[in-house]
Scaffold this motif. Structure first.
Motif, PDB file in Angstrom:
ATOM      1  N   ILE A 132      12.782  75.520  22.573  1.00 45.55           N
ATOM      2  CA  ILE A 132      12.771  75.256  21.132  1.00 45.55           C
ATOM      3  C   ILE A 132      13.002  76.584  20.429  1.00 45.55           C
ATOM      4  N   VAL A 133      13.944  76.604  19.506  1.00 46.42           N
ATOM      5  CA  VAL A 133      14.287  77.829  18.783  1.00 46.42           C
ATOM      6  C   VAL A 133      14.097  77.583  17.289  1.00 46.42           C
ATOM      7  N   GLY A 134      13.310  78.431  16.654  1.00 48.13           N
ATOM      8  CA  GLY A 134      13.064  78.294  15.220  1.00 48.13           C
ATOM      9  C   GLY A 134      11.893  77.376  14.942  1.00 48.13           C
ATOM     10  N   GLU A 135      11.189  77.658  13.884  1.00 50.18           N
ATOM     11  CA  GLU A 135      10.039  76.843  13.505  1.00 50.18           C
ATOM     12  C   GLU A 135      10.443  75.765  12.499  1.00 50.18           C
ATOM     13  N   VAL A 136       9.930  74.584  12.724  1.00 51.55           N
ATOM     14  CA  VAL A 136      10.163  73.488  11.782  1.00 51.55           C
ATOM     15  C   VAL A 136       9.215  73.675  10.606  1.00 51.55           C
ATOM     16  N   PRO A 137       9.751  73.863   9.394  1.00 51.63           N
ATOM     17  CA  PRO A 137       8.876  74.105   8.241  1.00 51.63           C
ATOM     18  C   PRO A 137       8.132  72.841   7.809  1.00 51.63           C
ATOM     19  N   THR A 138       7.077  73.060   7.073  1.00 49.40           N
ATOM     20  CA  THR A 138       6.358  71.923   6.485  1.00 49.40           C
ATOM     21  C   THR A 138       7.303  71.167   5.548  1.00 49.40           C
ATOM     22  N   ARG A 139       7.286  69.855   5.627  1.00 51.78           N
ATOM     23  CA  ARG A 139       8.237  69.037   4.876  1.00 51.78           C
ATOM     24  C   ARG A 139       7.705  68.717   3.485  1.00 51.78           C
ATOM     25  N   PRO A 140       8.324  69.279   2.429  1.00 48.69           N
ATOM     26  CA  PRO A 140       7.881  68.940   1.067  1.00 48.69           C
ATOM     27  C   PRO A 140       8.197  67.480   0.747  1.00 48.69           C
ATOM     28  N   ASN A 141       7.496  66.929  -0.219  1.00 50.24           N
ATOM     29  CA  ASN A 141       7.700  65.517  -0.544  1.00 50.24           C
ATOM     30  C   ASN A 141       8.999  65.266  -1.305  1.00 50.24           C
ATOM     31  N   TRP A 142       9.672  66.344  -1.759  1.00 48.00           N
ATOM     32  CA  TRP A 142      10.923  66.162  -2.495  1.00 48.00           C
ATOM     33  C   TRP A 142      12.173  66.214  -1.597  1.00 48.00           C
ATOM     34  N   VAL A 143      11.974  66.421  -0.297  1.00 46.05           N
ATOM     35  CA  VAL A 143      13.110  66.541   0.628  1.00 46.05           C
ATOM     36  C   VAL A 143      13.902  65.244   0.683  1.00 46.05           C
ATOM     37  N   LYS A 144      15.228  65.367   0.675  1.00 38.41           N
ATOM     38  CA  LYS A 144      16.120  64.206   0.729  1.00 38.41           C
ATOM     39  C   LYS A 144      17.043  64.297   1.936  1.00 38.41           C
ATOM     40  N   GLU A 145      17.685  63.157   2.224  1.00 34.87           N
ATOM     41  CA  GLU A 145      18.696  63.149   3.278  1.00 34.87           C
ATOM     42  C   GLU A 145      20.028  63.647   2.719  1.00 34.87           C
ATOM     43  N   HIS A 146      20.922  64.043   3.623  1.00 38.84           N
ATOM     44  CA  HIS A 146      22.165  64.709   3.217  1.00 38.84           C
ATOM     45  C   HIS A 146      23.007  63.855   2.267  1.00 38.84           C
ATOM     46  N   PHE A 147      23.043  62.558   2.514  1.00 35.80           N
ATOM     47  CA  PHE A 147      23.911  61.717   1.677  1.00 35.80           C
ATOM     48  C   PHE A 147      23.350  61.572   0.259  1.00 35.80           C
ATOM     49  N   GLU A 148      22.034  61.606   0.125  1.00 37.61           N
ATOM     50  CA  GLU A 148      21.436  61.576  -1.205  1.00 37.61           C
ATOM     51  C   GLU A 148      21.782  62.855  -1.971  1.00 37.61           C
ATOM     52  N   ILE A 149      21.714  63.987  -1.271  1.00 34.22           N
ATOM     53  CA  ILE A 149      22.023  65.271  -1.896  1.00 34.22           C
ATOM     54  C   ILE A 149      23.511  65.339  -2.254  1.00 34.22           C
ATOM     55  N   GLY A 150      24.362  64.968  -1.288  1.00 35.87           N
ATOM     56  CA  GLY A 150      25.804  65.042  -1.509  1.00 35.87           C
ATOM     57  C   GLY A 150      26.284  64.152  -2.636  1.00 35.87           C
ATOM     58  N   GLU A 411      14.677  72.112  -4.412  1.00 32.23           N
ATOM     59  CA  GLU A 411      14.029  71.015  -5.147  1.00 32.23           C
ATOM     60  C   GLU A 411      14.875  70.542  -6.322  1.00 32.23           C
ATOM     61  N   ASP A 412      15.697  71.446  -6.897  1.00 30.36           N
ATOM     62  CA  ASP A 412      16.518  71.058  -8.046  1.00 30.36           C
ATOM     63  C   ASP A 412      17.815  70.353  -7.648  1.00 30.36           C
ATOM     64  N   GLY A 413      17.986  70.075  -6.332  1.00 26.96           N
ATOM     65  CA  GLY A 413      19.166  69.356  -5.856  1.00 26.96           C
ATOM     66  C   GLY A 413      20.304  70.257  -5.434  1.00 26.96           C
ATOM     67  N   SER A 414      20.179  71.552  -5.630  1.00 27.99           N
ATOM     68  CA  SER A 414      21.215  72.491  -5.191  1.00 27.99           C
ATOM     69  C   SER A 414      21.051  72.794  -3.699  1.00 27.99           C
ATOM     70  N   VAL A 415      22.066  73.428  -3.119  1.00 29.80           N
ATOM     71  CA  VAL A 415      22.047  73.802  -1.701  1.00 29.80           C
ATOM     72  C   VAL A 415      22.389  75.280  -1.590  1.00 29.80           C
ATOM     73  N   THR A 416      21.495  76.046  -1.034  1.00 26.03           N
ATOM     74  CA  THR A 416      21.756  77.460  -0.785  1.00 26.03           C
ATOM     75  C   THR A 416      22.712  77.595   0.393  1.00 26.03           C
ATOM     76  N   ILE A 417      23.663  78.499   0.293  1.00 27.44           N
ATOM     77  CA  ILE A 417      24.645  78.688   1.363  1.00 27.44           C
ATOM     78  C   ILE A 417      24.132  79.762   2.320  1.00 27.44           C
ATOM     79  N   PRO A 418      24.071  79.493   3.626  1.00 19.57           N
ATOM     80  CA  PRO A 418      23.627  80.512   4.581  1.00 19.57           C
ATOM     81  C   PRO A 418      24.453  81.787   4.458  1.00 19.57           C
ATOM     82  N   GLU A 419      23.804  82.922   4.673  1.00 17.99           N
ATOM     83  CA  GLU A 419      24.467  84.224   4.524  1.00 17.99           C
ATOM     84  C   GLU A 419      25.753  84.304   5.332  1.00 17.99           C
ATOM     85  N   VAL A 420      25.724  83.780   6.544  1.00 21.56           N
ATOM     86  CA  VAL A 420      26.874  83.938   7.434  1.00 21.56           C
ATOM     87  C   VAL A 420      28.104  83.182   6.943  1.00 21.56           C
ATOM     88  N   LEU A 421      27.894  82.184   6.080  1.00 22.29           N
ATOM     89  CA  LEU A 421      29.023  81.389   5.570  1.00 22.29           C
ATOM     90  C   LEU A 421      29.583  81.922   4.257  1.00 22.29           C
TER      91      LEU A 421
END
Length: 434
Positions: A132-150, A411-421
């Motif tokens: 297992i690589v990386g820690e799974v963060p605590t899931r906030p109640n505002w988290v959505k699925e990709h299609f809802e965000i898109g 939480e505001d519906g935006s998506v941060t772009i990973p540094e490498v991209l």
């Protein structure tokens, strides 16, 4: 395809392997018995043909001797015998082709033999977590699925895609379309500049024999799309594994050129015939999607080490993107038809609160090479051996897009772009609704 000689020498081992792959013991035994019986009939026929050919050659010499000695009657008798033998041989060669085809057809639907260290199990619940690589963060109640965000961003449109093509298609727009392109380019650059893979742009439509070589045919024909071509058809590739692996078909590769490592970013086309009702929302399971494929062609001694290396190359994509993931060893009941051992890399999707497959890396031994007649020259140059083939996703681009959207959502519906991209996105740091 398995070697019939190995099956004859190891019938019990094949029965055990099939049982590990969730066959019933009775079905496994009857299948092995049938294969051996087919081979016995073929071998007996070939033996009879050889005897007849030897007799024809001897009788032809006897005709010459009879002619020289003036025994015309004997010569005519021998000529009649040779004529009968020729007719038998002609019919016998047609029968030989029939027996060969029957045996090969039976072998073609037989799965590969798992390696000894593959865990035995029935389905995905019996897979074993390797790391297992990386820690799974605590899931906030505002988290959505990709299609809802898109859809909320106005950059992911399933309704219009359905009007164009039906279900399991997506229209991406604006910065999400660009990010999918950026992901594919990033993966290609990583694998070619740091991992030693050669980029290839292969055909997206291939012949039946090419699909047979990588074991999509005959067993998985319903999962494929075909288009008419001339008097026949061409199949749309379900993965770039198909054309990349077949680059060595019907060839003998010099030993010193191995390993060959290829990568390609291509559209992939799958009918998803066996997945009715599964992942119907969003982009997880599509008829058309992009994927960066990794293929290695090795000698027989190096394939297991190459499998570990390939898996680490695919994992590096997720590490650079900062995505939590785990790597699991598939059990015998969940492993693909042509694989001897498979690692699945599963990325964390907070919208689903679950790990989902994003890459599958398999070592196939000489299973595909026998179907393609792909060989390499021994070090000593005296003999030819079947190559070993490996394939893996490095990774599925659409699923990587899903993982980035869900793991980098705000939480505001935006998506941060990973540094490498960001260099691939013109320096853009965040995707927001316009």
């Amino acid at each position: 395809m398995l070697d019939i000689k190995w099956i004859r020498d190891n019938p019990k081992a094949l029965v055990e392997a099939l049982v590990k792959r969730s066959w019933s013991a009775d079905d496994a035994q009857s299948t092995v018995d049938d294969l051996i019986a087919r081979d016995e009939a073929r071998r007996a026929h070939l033996s009879e043909l050889q005897v007849k050919q030897e007799r024809r050659n001897a009788a032809s010499k006897e005709i010459g001797n009879a002619m020289r000695s003036g025994d015309a009657a004997l010569a005519e008798k021998l000529k009649a015998e040779v004529g009968e033998i020729k007719a038998f041989i002609q019919n016998g060669e047609a029968r030989e082709r029939e027996l060969d085809k029957a045996l090969n057809d039976a072998l073609a639907v037989l799965p590969n033999v798992p390696l000894d260290d593959v865990p035995v199990g029935k389905d995905e619940h019996d897979n074993v977590v390797k790391r297992i690589v990386g820690e799974v963060p605590t899931r906030p109640n505002w988290v959505k699925e990709h299609f809802e965000i898109g859809e909320a961003l106005g950059m992911m449109d399933f309704e219009r895609a359905a009007k164009l093509s039906g279900s399991r298609f997506t229209v991406l727009k604006s910065q999400l379309a660009r990010m999918e392109r950026a992901l594919g380019q990033f993966m290609l650059d990583l694998h070619t500049t740091e991992h030693g893979y050669v980029e290839v742009q292969p055909p997206l439509m291939v012949r039946d024999e090419v699909l047979f070589g990588t074991n999509q045919l005959p067993k998985f024909e319903l999962d494929l799309f075909f288009t008419p071509h001339g008097d026949g058809r061409l199949g749309l590739i379900p993965t770039a594994e198909v054309p990349l692996t077949n680059l060595v078909r019907e060839e003998i590769t010099p030993h010193e050129k191995l390993p060959l490592r290829y990568t390609a970013l291509t559209p992939c086309f799958r009918s998803e015939a066996g997945s009715a009702g599964r992942d119907t929302r969003g982009m997880l399971r599509q008829h058309q999607f992009y994927k960066v494929e990794l293929v290695s062609i090795t000698n027989q001694e190096s394939s297991l080490a190459e499998h570990e290396r390939m898996t680490q190359c695919a994992e590096e994509v997720l590490k650079r993107l900062g995505l939590p993931f785990r790597t699991v060893t598939l059990c015998t009941g969940d492993m693909g038809f042509g694989a001897r051992k498979t690692y699945d890399i599963e990325v964390w999707l907070p919208g689903q609160n679950a790990y989902r497959e994003i890459s599958s890396c398999s070592v196939c031994g000489d299973f595909q090479a026998r179907r393609m007649d792909a060989r390499y020259k021994d070090k000593d140059g005296k003999g030819n051996r079947f190559v070993h083939t490996l394939n893996g996703s490095g990774t599925a681009v659409g699923r990587a897009l899903i993982a980035v959207i869900e793991n980098y959502q705000n939480e505001d519906g935006s998506v941060t772009i990973p540094e490498v991209l960001r260099p691939y996105m013109g320096g853009l740091a965040k995707i927001e609704s316009k």
